[in-house]
Scaffold this motif. Structure first.
Motif, mmCIF file in Angstrom:
data_model
loop_
_atom_site.group_PDB
_atom_site.id
_atom_site.type_symbol
_atom_site.label_atom_id
_atom_site.label_comp_id
_atom_site.label_asym_id
_atom_site.label_seq_id
_atom_site.Cartn_x
_atom_site.Cartn_y
_atom_site.Cartn_z
ATOM 1 N N ALA A 82 1.226 -1.397 -0.372
ATOM 2 C CA ALA A 82 -0.042 -0.032 -0.261
ATOM 3 C C ALA A 82 0.907 1.333 -0.097
ATOM 4 O O ALA A 82 1.876 1.034 0.651
ATOM 5 C CB ALA A 82 -1.093 0.194 1.086
ATOM 6 N N THR A 84 1.884 5.817 1.160
ATOM 7 C CA THR A 84 1.930 6.174 2.141
ATOM 8 C C THR A 84 2.030 7.533 1.868
ATOM 9 O O THR A 84 0.684 8.279 3.202
ATOM 10 C CB THR A 84 2.750 5.753 3.189
ATOM 11 O OG1 THR A 84 4.346 5.923 2.193
ATOM 12 C CG2 THR A 84 2.784 4.502 3.640
ATOM 13 N N ARG A 99 -6.398 5.030 1.946
ATOM 14 C CA ARG A 99 -7.245 4.079 1.128
ATOM 15 C C ARG A 99 -8.336 4.240 0.945
ATOM 16 O O ARG A 99 -9.391 4.879 1.496
ATOM 17 C CB ARG A 99 -6.594 2.996 1.804
ATOM 18 C CG ARG A 99 -5.878 1.727 2.792
ATOM 19 C CD ARG A 99 -5.100 1.106 3.193
ATOM 20 N NE ARG A 99 -4.398 1.050 2.521
ATOM 21 C CZ ARG A 99 -4.029 -0.485 3.524
ATOM 22 N NH1 ARG A 99 -4.404 -1.489 3.374
ATOM 23 N NH2 ARG A 99 -2.482 -0.680 4.070
ATOM 24 N N GLY A 101 -12.419 2.549 -1.218
ATOM 25 C CA GLY A 101 -13.095 1.690 -2.425
ATOM 26 C C GLY A 101 -13.678 1.930 -2.445
ATOM 27 O O GLY A 101 -13.955 2.787 -3.342
ATOM 28 N N GLY A 120 -6.138 10.052 -2.333
ATOM 29 C CA GLY A 120 -6.137 8.616 -1.594
ATOM 30 C C GLY A 120 -5.997 7.649 -2.968
ATOM 31 O O GLY A 120 -6.378 8.246 -4.016
ATOM 32 N N TRP A 121 -5.443 6.460 -2.540
ATOM 33 C CA TRP A 121 -5.191 5.210 -3.005
ATOM 34 C C TRP A 121 -6.532 4.417 -3.574
ATOM 35 O O TRP A 121 -7.071 4.304 -2.482
ATOM 36 C CB TRP A 121 -4.043 4.377 -2.705
ATOM 37 C CG TRP A 121 -3.830 3.511 -3.467
ATOM 38 C CD1 TRP A 121 -3.677 2.712 -5.016
ATOM 39 C CD2 TRP A 121 -4.035 1.703 -2.703
ATOM 40 N NE1 TRP A 121 -3.930 1.608 -5.284
ATOM 41 C CE2 TRP A 121 -3.939 1.348 -3.577
ATOM 42 C CE3 TRP A 121 -3.459 1.671 -1.671
ATOM 43 C CZ2 TRP A 121 -3.719 -0.100 -3.589
ATOM 44 C CZ3 TRP A 121 -3.404 0.467 -1.452
ATOM 45 C CH2 TRP A 121 -3.833 -0.106 -1.974
ATOM 46 N N TYR A 122 -6.922 3.497 -4.799
ATOM 47 C CA TYR A 122 -8.466 4.141 -5.137
ATOM 48 C C TYR A 122 -7.744 2.080 -4.952
ATOM 49 O O TYR A 122 -6.838 1.312 -5.573
ATOM 50 C CB TYR A 122 -8.017 3.144 -6.418
ATOM 51 C CG TYR A 122 -9.724 2.380 -6.812
ATOM 52 C CD1 TYR A 122 -11.137 2.173 -6.175
ATOM 53 C CD2 TYR A 122 -9.359 1.537 -7.667
ATOM 54 C CE1 TYR A 122 -11.755 1.623 -6.211
ATOM 55 C CE2 TYR A 122 -10.854 1.068 -8.048
ATOM 56 C CZ TYR A 122 -12.106 0.727 -7.501
ATOM 57 O OH TYR A 122 -13.003 0.399 -7.566
ATOM 58 N N GLU A 123 -8.171 1.269 -3.739
ATOM 59 C CA GLU A 123 -7.504 0.068 -3.212
ATOM 60 C C GLU A 123 -7.611 -1.724 -3.737
ATOM 61 O O GLU A 123 -6.497 -1.956 -4.310
ATOM 62 C CB GLU A 123 -7.044 -0.174 -1.859
ATOM 63 C CG GLU A 123 -6.786 -0.861 -0.882
ATOM 64 C CD GLU A 123 -7.128 -1.845 0.387
ATOM 65 O OE1 GLU A 123 -6.654 -2.541 1.411
ATOM 66 O OE2 GLU A 123 -8.156 -0.827 1.018
ATOM 67 N N SER A 127 -1.803 -1.616 -6.653
ATOM 68 C CA SER A 127 -0.815 -0.574 -5.643
ATOM 69 C C SER A 127 0.293 -0.535 -6.399
ATOM 70 O O SER A 127 -0.079 -0.437 -7.672
ATOM 71 C CB SER A 127 -0.285 -1.538 -4.761
ATOM 72 O OG SER A 127 0.890 -2.468 -5.041
ATOM 73 N N SER A 134 -2.786 1.458 -11.450
ATOM 74 C CA SER A 134 -2.502 2.242 -9.913
ATOM 75 C C SER A 134 -2.931 4.440 -10.054
ATOM 76 O O SER A 134 -2.843 5.052 -11.101
ATOM 77 C CB SER A 134 -1.536 2.461 -8.880
ATOM 78 O OG SER A 134 -1.907 2.844 -7.466
ATOM 79 N N ARG A 166 5.742 3.430 -0.117
ATOM 80 C CA ARG A 166 5.153 2.973 0.123
ATOM 81 C C ARG A 166 5.362 2.111 1.509
ATOM 82 O O ARG A 166 6.534 1.969 2.143
ATOM 83 C CB ARG A 166 5.517 1.032 -0.909
ATOM 84 C CG ARG A 166 5.492 2.045 -2.531
ATOM 85 C CD ARG A 166 5.319 0.965 -3.435
ATOM 86 N NE ARG A 166 5.726 -0.998 -3.025
ATOM 87 C CZ ARG A 166 5.681 -1.969 -3.873
ATOM 88 N NH1 ARG A 166 4.862 -1.388 -4.858
ATOM 89 N NH2 ARG A 166 6.265 -3.209 -3.237
#
Length: 229
Positions: A82, A84, A99, A101, A120-123, A127, A134, A166
């Motif tokens: 993931a 950071t 994270r 969703g 925001g990361w689309y989990e 990754s 990603s 990460r």
């Protein structure tokens, strides 16, 4: 070859893409920036490349980039880990990543406007550094704080660098291939959330001329970037 954007999470990329279109083009919330409360609000810079409704984007998919040089990424990519933080030196971004969703209605979550300084990361997707695209999203502005994390995203240029740290302690570096603006009703879903046989990064925010009537931005600014060794 059709791949799943979600990797081990098992979400078909076409279904994920449909949810993204609903979120960015129709819902009218989330990545939509809020009007800044000043007599002459400062508006975010816009990329030079503008894709019209129904037009094919000028942004080259990652697999079309020059992969013959020293910066070619390994075809296998990196193990899953993931992200950071994200750092974009040209525009002064150094932000933590949360994270994200999907919502109960199937749309993609976004950071809340009162946390508009976060990315925001689309989990469910890859990754950063994994094979596939990603996706990292963030607000352009907010009435609560003014310019937000990706306010200046449209000022990026090909060749600029993006570094994502990460959880495994390994930073991954990406080179910007292109920066384009797309009407939300012509969001390039396949290029952002679609399959890719190499590691890529897509960074998304809102853009275009702020609409005072709808209190929203009509477009999405998208950065397409490729992993470098």
């Amino acid at each position: 070859m059709a791949r799943r954007a979600g990797g081990r999470h098992g979400y078909p990329w076409r279904a994920v893409g449909a949810a993204v279109v609903v979120l960015l083009a129709m819902v009218g919330s989330g990545l939509i920036g809020a009007s800044l409360k000043s007599a002459e609000p400062v508006r975010p810079p816009q990329p030079l490349a503008q894709a019209g409704a129904g037009a094919t984007t000028s942004a080259a998919p990652f697999e079309d980039a020059d992969l013959d040089g020293e910066d070619s990424p390994p075809a296998a990519g990196l193990p899953r880990s993931a992200p950071t933080t994200i750092s974009i030196p040209r525009i002064g971004v150094n932000a933590e990543i949360m994270r994200l969703g999907t919502n109960p209605d199937g749309t993609v979550q976004v950071p809340s406007l009162d946390q508009a300084w976060l990315a925001g990361w689309y989990e469910p997707g890859p990754s950063p550094g994994e094979v596939g695209n990603s996706v990292i999203v963030g607000h352009v502005d907010s009435a609560a704080i003014g310019p937000a994390v990706f306010f200046s995203l449209g000022a990026l240029q090909p060749g600029d660098t993006i570094t994502v740290n990460r959880e495994d302690g390994r930073p991954v570096n990406f080179r910007v291939d292109s920066v384009t603006s797309h009407p939300k009703d012509a969001f390039p879903t396949e290029q952002v959330y679609g399959p890719n046989n190499r590691p890529g990064l897509r960074v998304v925010t809102c853009g275009g001329q702020f609409n005072e009537t709808t209190r929203s931005y009509p477009d999405n600014v998208i950065v397409f970037a490729s992993l470098v060794a």
